[in-house]
Design an enzyme around this catalytic site. Sequence first.
Site, mmCIF file in Angstrom:
data_model
loop_
_atom_site.group_PDB
_atom_site.id
_atom_site.type_symbol
_atom_site.label_atom_id
_atom_site.label_comp_id
_atom_site.label_asym_id
_atom_site.label_seq_id
_atom_site.Cartn_x
_atom_site.Cartn_y
_atom_site.Cartn_z
ATOM 1 C CG ASP A 56 -40.974 66.128 42.653
ATOM 2 O OD1 ASP A 56 -41.264 67.277 43.021
ATOM 3 O OD2 ASP A 56 -39.871 65.831 42.140
ATOM 4 C CD GLU A 144 -43.590 70.095 42.141
ATOM 5 O OE1 GLU A 144 -42.819 70.592 42.974
ATOM 6 O OE2 GLU A 144 -43.221 69.308 41.260
ATOM 7 C CG ASP A 225 -36.545 63.885 41.562
ATOM 8 O OD1 ASP A 225 -36.440 65.091 41.833
ATOM 9 O OD2 ASP A 225 -35.973 63.336 40.602
#
Length: 237
Positions: A56, A144, A225
């Site tokens: 992340d 992501e 996170d």
Amino acid sequence: MSWLTDRIADGRARVLGSRVEARAGRWWISFQVDVDRADIDARRVAPVHGPVVGIDLGITTFATIAADDGTVTKVANPRHLGRRLHRLRRADKALARAQPGSKNRAKAARRVAEVHLGVSNARADFLHQLTTSLTRCNSTIVVEDLSVAGMIRNRSLARHIVDAGWSEFRRQLTYKAAWYGARLVVADRWYPSTRTCTTCGDINHDLRLADRTWTCHCGAVHDRDGTAAINLLRLAV
Ligand SMILES: [Zn+2]
């Protein structure tokens, strides 16, 4: 240079072109090179059964990395960028104050260019080291969708600067994964990585952007996170 000259000498590389430019008061030459990667790739292959990680990307913590051995590692956004940005602001001010056409102005302009160069070198080093170690040590890497991350978080100049780091990170991760044979998985843009409880799987629809931590109905407390990284990891495992 020996890395290149040795290869040119025995035919494993050839120079296709070069370019000379002046930047920050120095001369730079860059080569466009055609390299036979066979021997390089043979020595640098990502382990087939190596760790699987979910990553992340964030602002203060540049990358939160969740691995399938249960560890979560946080890589801080390097502070030397911040320090250099402070220096840059000072150099910019000095430039603005300098008399047009003066010697001092030329000096101030060179100073600004030098600090810019320092910032871009420091960022490049940081990103290269991180992306090289990630792609060489792991078999699968899940990230992501950047367009969404950028859209949601892009709110100020400071974040613009970080965003540039994110896309460069992704660019390097993509080509290095191909070099070393690591698998790169990009999460679907609707995948609720920050909102899904890693304990019970419920989705928290009330999560706001400002929430750094949240508590699920099931009682589990989540760091934003870390949760995102773990859920990205789970996409692959
Ligand atoms: Zn839960």
